[in-house]
Design a protein around this motif. Structure first.
Motif, short mmCIF file in Angstrom:
data_model
loop_
_atom_site.label_atom_id
_atom_site.label_comp_id
_atom_site.label_asym_id
_atom_site.label_seq_id
_atom_site.Cartn_x
_atom_site.Cartn_y
_atom_site.Cartn_z
N ALA A 111 0.69 -1.24 -0.12
CA ALA A 111 -0.03 -0.17 0.01
C ALA A 111 1.02 1.27 -0.06
CB ALA A 111 -0.88 0.07 1.21
N ILE A 112 1.98 1.33 0.52
CA ILE A 112 2.78 2.40 0.90
C ILE A 112 3.83 2.51 -0.43
CG2 ILE A 112 4.73 3.25 2.32
CD1 ILE A 112 3.12 2.16 4.56
N SER A 113 4.37 1.36 -1.07
CA SER A 113 5.12 1.33 -1.82
C SER A 113 4.57 1.46 -3.27
CB SER A 113 5.93 0.10 -1.94
OG SER A 113 5.17 -1.09 -2.63
N GLY A 114 3.54 1.13 -3.49
CA GLY A 114 2.93 1.08 -4.96
C GLY A 114 3.41 0.30 -5.81
N ASN A 115 4.03 -0.68 -5.37
CA ASN A 115 5.01 -1.49 -6.33
C ASN A 115 4.03 -2.65 -6.78
OD1 ASN A 115 6.86 -4.06 -6.70
ND2 ASN A 115 8.37 -1.94 -7.05
N PRO A 130 -3.91 6.46 -6.01
CA PRO A 130 -2.68 7.45 -6.52
C PRO A 130 -1.34 6.96 -6.19
CG PRO A 130 -4.13 8.14 -4.83
CD PRO A 130 -4.71 7.01 -5.15
N ASN A 131 -1.13 6.05 -5.25
CA ASN A 131 0.25 5.67 -4.91
C ASN A 131 0.72 4.72 -5.96
OD1 ASN A 131 0.45 6.76 -2.47
ND2 ASN A 131 1.06 4.89 -1.46
N PHE A 132 -0.16 4.09 -6.95
CA PHE A 132 0.19 3.22 -7.95
C PHE A 132 0.20 3.80 -9.27
CE2 PHE A 132 -0.90 0.58 -4.58
CZ PHE A 132 -0.29 -0.73 -4.68
N ALA A 133 0.51 5.33 -9.50
CA ALA A 133 0.31 5.79 -10.72
C ALA A 133 1.34 5.22 -11.59
CB ALA A 133 0.58 7.36 -10.41
N ALA A 134 2.53 5.12 -10.97
CA ALA A 134 3.67 4.70 -11.92
C ALA A 134 3.53 3.27 -12.26
CB ALA A 134 5.13 4.83 -11.51
N THR A 135 2.85 2.45 -11.37
CA THR A 135 2.73 1.17 -11.80
C THR A 135 1.65 1.14 -12.81
OG1 THR A 135 3.63 0.26 -9.68
CG2 THR A 135 1.93 -1.28 -10.95
N LEU A 136 0.30 2.03 -12.62
CA LEU A 136 -0.65 1.81 -13.69
C LEU A 136 -0.21 2.33 -14.84
CD1 LEU A 136 -3.34 2.72 -10.85
CD2 LEU A 136 -3.53 0.72 -12.38
N LYS A 137 0.61 3.09 -15.00
CA LYS A 137 1.14 3.85 -16.47
C LYS A 137 1.80 2.47 -16.85
CE LYS A 137 3.98 7.38 -18.48
NZ LYS A 137 4.92 8.49 -18.23
N ASP A 138 2.56 1.78 -16.46
CA ASP A 138 3.18 0.45 -17.10
C ASP A 138 2.39 -0.30 -17.49
OD1 ASP A 138 5.84 1.68 -16.53
OD2 ASP A 138 6.27 0.65 -14.96
N LEU A 139 1.14 -0.76 -16.61
CA LEU A 139 0.15 -1.59 -17.00
C LEU A 139 -0.58 -1.25 -18.02
CD1 LEU A 139 -1.03 -2.67 -13.35
CD2 LEU A 139 0.48 -4.02 -14.88
N ASN A 140 -0.93 -0.08 -18.11
CA ASN A 140 -1.80 0.60 -19.23
C ASN A 140 -0.86 0.61 -20.56
OD1 ASN A 140 -4.42 1.34 -18.27
ND2 ASN A 140 -3.45 2.86 -16.94
N VAL A 141 0.22 0.95 -20.41
CA VAL A 141 1.10 0.73 -21.71
C VAL A 141 1.27 -0.62 -22.12
CG1 VAL A 141 3.41 1.07 -22.62
CG2 VAL A 141 2.61 2.83 -21.13
N SER A 142 1.43 -1.78 -21.13
CA SER A 142 1.66 -2.95 -21.62
C SER A 142 0.52 -3.64 -21.99
CB SER A 142 2.04 -3.74 -20.30
OG SER A 142 1.37 -4.06 -19.48
N GLY A 143 -0.85 -2.95 -21.68
CA GLY A 143 -2.10 -3.60 -21.98
C GLY A 143 -2.28 -3.19 -23.40
N GLU A 144 -1.88 -1.96 -23.95
CA GLU A 144 -1.97 -1.55 -25.33
C GLU A 144 -1.27 -2.28 -26.45
OE1 GLU A 144 -1.03 2.83 -24.96
OE2 GLU A 144 -2.84 3.12 -23.68
N LYS A 145 -0.23 -2.93 -25.89
CA LYS A 145 0.57 -3.76 -26.91
C LYS A 145 0.05 -4.91 -27.57
CE LYS A 145 5.05 -1.93 -24.80
NZ LYS A 145 6.04 -2.52 -24.11
#
Length: 452
Positions: free
Chosen positions: A397-401, A437-452
């Motif tokens: 929850a804290i790391s967003g990893n 919101p803590n997972f913004a960077a992780t979610l960005k990666d997930l959204n990018v990988s989902g578009e491929k």
């Protein structure tokens, strides 16, 4: 604390608030709350308005000099607070519906405090509670935070593991329900002295002894539950299944209802899958109950807590919360069942764990009962497993990893495949993106990988 007593309730637009207020009104002579501040977020404004109006009517009917305020400005409300209660639901009931339905769609238990659903409720909730703790430390550092936001054990663990705030107590209605069950079964009166020795983790507690007027009545309760003549289920939101007779007799402990998820996972999953395919998960049932409650709350002639609130499943929260506040404020040194760090009191678990246990409460907070210094060995393995899950969840929850989320899922005994853990992590992170919101960077990666 002076003659004025100010309580701030965060999540004030909750359908539970009338029960909380009823608890304060019943105890007004002993616990004279002069100001009750109801705080909510923009999405909860309509409910907050309805609850505030009902609370004003309840106070007027009670005829006590209490003022109730409503606001969306948490920091303003916290000025001069003596106690802060937290009863919030990040993402509201629609988020709970996802917590239940997504795991079930993959053949896993969907529940708001256990497994994948419990993890994601924690991932949304812990950062918000941490923000509240930071505000309290800055604005009203002498206030106590009494938290009954689920998952209460995971939240308490996160606060004590990742902050230096020491005035935080987690409260749950399950032990209170178990105590009331005992009171009814043994036909006790208010004059009887009842002591319940309870230990474990939140939603993973066991009763070891029940003492009435100095005499143990545990064996007759255990016999009733083992033989099936008594049902120990004290909550509406869990199916009433009997524990196996051999299990109860071999444990020589009385488990809380939530232990069904670990001792009967096959049966509980079958029941939940049936509800899922009929389109009636618990979250959907609760949404209908909430809708009906708020229609009742709107009635300008209603000035008491309606009986229908008992259908909501969180009965006795107000008694638990109000009695904890009462015990601290008045230095009562009475016994309650709360979530706190045990700081080495229990001799066979790590000293930094937060646990749920019978405690004595006063001005200095909660002290574990000296009657329990050792956890029963036969349930220690399960307790260790769930605590490992809670610790990993608070870290995620804290790391967003993403990897931390996967680790927490894999540590839950309700998830049976590392591949499924990865699948659930991806799908649920994307489903709850707005509230993470803590997972913004992780979610960005997930959204990018989902578009491929």
């Amino acid at each position: 604390m002076g003659s004025k007593l100010k309580i701030v309730t965060i999540g004030g637009g909750s359908s539970y608030t009338p029960e909380l207020l009823e608890g304060f009104l019943k105890r007004y002579r002993e616990l004279p709350v002069t100001e009750l501040w109801l705080v909510d977020v923009e999405e909860g404004q309509e409910k907050l308005d309805i609850i505030h109006a009902l609370c004003e009517r309840m106070i007027k009917k009670a005829g006590v000099p209490m003022q109730v305020f409503k606001t969306l400005d948490r920091r303003a409300a916290l000025q001069g607070a003596d106690f802060v209660t937290t009863q919030l639901r990040v993402g509201q009931l629609k988020a709970r519906e996802k917590d239940e339905r997504i795991p079930l769609s993959h053949g896993y238990l969907g529940q708001e405090t256990n497994g994948a659903g419990g993890l994601f409720k924690g991932l949304r909730t812990i950062p918000v509670i941490l923000d509240i703790v930071n505000d309290v430390q800055e604005i009203c550092p002498n206030a106590w935070i009494i938290n009954f936001t689920n998952p209460a054990g995971m939240v308490t663990e996160a606060i004590y593991r990742h902050t230096n705030f020491k005035r935080f107590i987690g409260v749950c209605n399950i032990p209170i329900g178990m105590k009331m069950f005992i009171t009814d079964v043994l036909q006790l009166t208010p004059q009887d002295e009842l002591k319940v020795d309870l230990f474990g983790l939140n939603h993973l507690v066991f009763i070891r002894d029940v003492v009435v007027n100095g005499e143990s009545r545990f064996d007759e309760l255990l016999e009733g539950i083992a033989s099936g003549t008594l049902s120990a289920n004290s909550v509406r939101n869990i199916t009433d299944l009997a524990f196996n007779e051999g299990l109860i007799r071999s444990l020589r402990l009385i488990p809380c209802s939530y232990l069904l998820y670990y001792f009967k996972p096959k049966e509980m999953l079958a029941i939940e899958m049936g509800e899922y395919y009929k389109g009636g998960t618990r979250a959907q049932v609760v949404q209908k109950v909430e809708q009906q409650l708020f229609e009742l709350y709107k009635n300008p002639d209603l000035n008491v807590k309606p009986k229908e609130l008992e259908l909501r499943g969180g009965a006795y929260y107000s008694d638990a919360a109000c009695e904890v506040i009462n015990a601290i404020h008045n230095n009562k040194h009475t016994e309650h069942y709360v979530n706190i760090p045990h700081t080495g009191h229990i001799d066979n678990i790590p000293s930094d764990w937060c646990i749920e246990i019978t405690c004595t409460l006063g001005h200095d907070g909660a002290q574990p009962t000296p009657r329990i210094t050792h956890f029963d060995e036969q349930v220690l393995g399960l307790i260790y497993t769930i605590k490992g899950f809670e610790v990993a969840a608070s870290q995620a929850a804290i790391s967003g990893n993403f990897n931390d989320v996967q680790l927490a899922l894999n540590l839950s005994p309700l998830i049976h495949s590392d591949n499924d853990a990865e699948l659930l992590a991806r799908e649920m992170l994307l489903a709850h993106e707005k509230w993470l919101p803590n997972f913004a960077a992780t979610l960005k990666d997930l959204n990018v990988s989902g578009e491929k």
